[in-house]
Scaffold this active site. Structure first.
Site, short mmCIF file in Angstrom:
data_model
loop_
_atom_site.label_atom_id
_atom_site.label_comp_id
_atom_site.label_asym_id
_atom_site.label_seq_id
_atom_site.Cartn_x
_atom_site.Cartn_y
_atom_site.Cartn_z
N TRP A 74 0.92 -1.33 -0.05
CA TRP A 74 -0.09 -0.06 0.02
C TRP A 74 1.03 1.19 0.08
O TRP A 74 1.70 1.47 0.75
CB TRP A 74 -0.68 -0.17 1.47
CG TRP A 74 -1.87 1.01 1.32
CD1 TRP A 74 -2.60 1.74 0.21
CD2 TRP A 74 -2.21 1.79 2.40
NE1 TRP A 74 -3.41 2.65 0.89
CE2 TRP A 74 -3.25 2.80 2.20
CE3 TRP A 74 -1.72 1.61 3.85
CZ2 TRP A 74 -3.80 3.67 3.08
CZ3 TRP A 74 -2.32 2.66 4.77
CH2 TRP A 74 -3.37 3.41 4.33
N ASP A 96 -0.46 -5.76 9.39
CA ASP A 96 -1.49 -4.58 9.04
C ASP A 96 -2.93 -5.22 8.59
O ASP A 96 -2.79 -5.91 7.67
CB ASP A 96 -1.07 -3.78 7.89
CG ASP A 96 -1.90 -2.63 7.52
OD1 ASP A 96 -3.05 -2.55 8.23
OD2 ASP A 96 -1.73 -1.84 6.59
N LYS A 134 -13.03 -0.04 7.10
CA LYS A 134 -13.82 -0.69 5.81
C LYS A 134 -14.88 -1.79 6.49
O LYS A 134 -15.87 -1.62 6.01
CB LYS A 134 -12.72 -1.53 4.93
CG LYS A 134 -11.54 -0.79 4.78
CD LYS A 134 -11.58 0.09 3.55
CE LYS A 134 -10.34 1.03 3.91
NZ LYS A 134 -9.89 1.56 2.42
N1 PLP Z 1 -3.64 -0.42 5.88
C1 PLP Z 1 -4.05 -0.77 4.56
C2 PLP Z 1 -3.46 -1.97 3.73
C3 PLP Z 1 -5.17 -0.01 4.04
O1 PLP Z 1 -5.58 -0.17 3.00
C4 PLP Z 1 -5.70 1.23 4.92
C5 PLP Z 1 -6.66 1.90 4.22
O2 PLP Z 1 -7.87 1.96 4.58
C6 PLP Z 1 -5.21 1.09 6.11
C7 PLP Z 1 -4.22 0.38 6.63
C8 PLP Z 1 -5.74 2.27 7.19
O3 PLP Z 1 -6.95 2.85 7.04
P1 PLP Z 1 -7.70 3.72 8.10
O4 PLP Z 1 -6.58 4.83 8.45
O5 PLP Z 1 -8.60 4.61 7.17
O6 PLP Z 1 -8.22 3.20 9.05
O1 TYF Z 2 -5.93 2.11 -0.63
C1 TYF Z 2 -6.96 2.76 -0.63
O2 TYF Z 2 -7.46 3.41 -1.37
C2 TYF Z 2 -7.42 2.88 0.87
C3 TYF Z 2 -8.03 4.32 1.35
O3 TYF Z 2 -4.17 8.42 1.89
C4 TYF Z 2 -7.09 5.48 1.48
O4 TYF Z 2 -6.88 2.19 1.84
C5 TYF Z 2 -6.13 5.81 0.42
C6 TYF Z 2 -5.20 6.80 0.60
C7 TYF Z 2 -5.15 7.25 1.92
C8 TYF Z 2 -5.75 6.94 2.73
C9 TYF Z 2 -6.79 5.69 2.59
#
Ligand code: PLP
Ligand code: TYF
Length: 396
Positions: free
Chosen positions: A130, A211, A246
């Site tokens: 990611w 994660d 999510k």
């Molecule tokens: N880790 C992964 C792989 C993700 O795709 C995301 C995005 O949603 C997150 C962590 C952290 O998401 P959030 O900070 O929105 O909870």
């Molecule tokens: O990968 C995604 O699309 C989600 C949402 O800075 C996201 O994890 C995308 C970018 C970001 C924070 C969350």
């Protein structure tokens, strides 16, 4: 003073949303940011969440600060969900945890903790991973290395190459693993492969950093926790960053959990104080609202059942969409076999097409997804799937 700062490009994923909004093509398709969408393209509030909101409104009596670690009911509920209700680790007083502002907040807190342990530690991330892992972990000051993970040419996991690299990781290094529903590829380790990862973690004595942002979106809430539970139950130390964005649909409420499994309960107490002090150095205590909702849902049997069934519905719908896309691509004469999309898990798939093809389909057909060829499966629906398939086939 600020004129000295260089210009920066926007977040490559969030930046796509802005471009999509500005596009006037009525047939535009958004497969960019990872948010769940229903058949109408909306991201509704889950029914279990709406009910919990009502309950919270009726029962909340104060807006005074919550404690530095966050809502303890939320933390306990999340740990049971992740580790399993009867987890021996939970009973052993070896888990330090705080409620965090999203999975991102959890990733950052844990990265800061790693710096406090060893500012020379390397964090090994999957190639690809990611995009936000790099700034979240790197900004804490940790060095990032990559292990092979996915081969675009064959649309499959490079497990042998991954293991070969992990066998060279040094004691004290950290290996970031996606608990399930790998972002961006959708390619997950099998249970047997997790078993092998456990063996190499024991052998090399690296620290797994898990994660988990899509629990329940792969095969089921318990099924998706296989790797996470295996490592936690069989290693002395593991760290976990979990997100409720999510699977609870609580994106903007910023709800997550940072957990540290320590070797013994004395170290647990030290780790607990350390992560609270890290949070104090950034934002003091987490926002209350989202964690309070998750606490209510996990603690109430009827609401919990309703939530589990909503997670199941989201997962099963995404599986149907995968099949629908593969079928439409085939029926519209795709020269490429996309059946691998059916085997991938969760919200994302790599289509394994080139960045040039991704840009062409965006420019000519207003189909928006990340240059890596990652698509958000939940952005597909009955109305747009044929247009999407035709657009993709036209650039192959
Ligand atoms: N880790 C992964 C792989 C993700 O795709 C995301 C995005 O949603 C997150 C962590 C952290 O998401 P959030 O900070 O929105 O909870
Ligand atoms: O990968 C995604 O699309 C989600 C949402 O800075 C996201 O994890 C995308 C970018 C970001 C924070 C969350």
């Amino acid at each position: 003073m600020f004129e000295v700062l260089p210009h920066l490009a926007p977040d490559p994923i969030l930046g796509l949303s802005a471009a999509y909004r500005e596009d006037t093509n009525p047939n535009k398709i958004d497969l960019g940011v990872g948010v769940y969408k229903d058949e109408q393209g909306n991201t509704p509030i889950l029914s279990s969440v709406a009910k919990a909101q009502k309950m919270l409104l009726e029962t909340e009596t104060s807006k005074t600060y919550i404690t530095p670690q966050g809502n303890q009911g939320f933390i306990d509920g999340m740990l049971s969900l992740l580790l399993g209700k009867s987890s021996p680790v939970l009973l052993s007083d070896r888990v330090a945890a705080v409620q965090a502002p999203g999975g991102c907040g959890a990733l950052r807190i844990l990265s800061e903790l790693l710096v406090r342990c060893n500012d020379n530690a390397k964090v090994w991330v999957s190639d690809p991973t990611w995009a936000n892992h790099i700034p979240l972990i790197g900004s804490a000051g940790l060095k990032i290395e990559k292990y092979p993970y996915f081969d675009k040419a064959t649309a499959s996991i490079r497990f042998d190459a991954m293991m070969e690299t992990l066998r060279q990781v040094e004691k004290g290094d950290v290996v970031l693993l996606h608990g399930c529903c790998h972002n961006p590829t959708g390619a997950d380790l099998t249970n047997a492969q997790w078993d092998e990862v456990l063996e190499v973690a024991k052998e090399r004595e690296f620290l797994p950093f898990i994660d988990v942002a899509y629990l329940g979106f792969g095969e089921g809430l318990d099924e998706d926790a296989y790797g996470l539970r295996l490592l936690i139950e069989n290693l002395p130390e593991v760290i976990v960053a979990a997100s409720c964005s999510k699977n609870f649909g609580l994106y903007r409420e910023r709800v997550g959990l940072a957990a540290i499994i320590t070797e013994d309960s004395k170290t647990r107490n030290i780790a607990q104080a350390q992560i609270q002090s890290i949070a104090r150095g950034i934002y003091s205590m987490p926002p209350s609202y989202g964690g309070a909702l998750v606490d209510i849902i996990l603690a109430d049997e009827a609401l919990n059942n309703e939530w589990v069934s909503e997670v199941n519905d989201m997962r099963e719908r995404m599986k149907t969409l995968r099949a629908m896309l593969v079928k439409n691509l085939h029926e519209n004469g795709s020269p490429k076999d996309f059946s691998f999309v059916n085997d991938q898990k969760g919200m994302f798939s790599f289509l394994c097409i080139t960045p040039e093809q991704v840009r062409e389909v965006r420019e000519k057909h207003s189909v928006y997804f990340v240059d890596s060829s990652r698509v958000n499966i939940a952005g597909i629906n009955q109305q747009n799937v044929e247009t999407l398939a035709k657009a993709l086939v036209s650039v192959l």
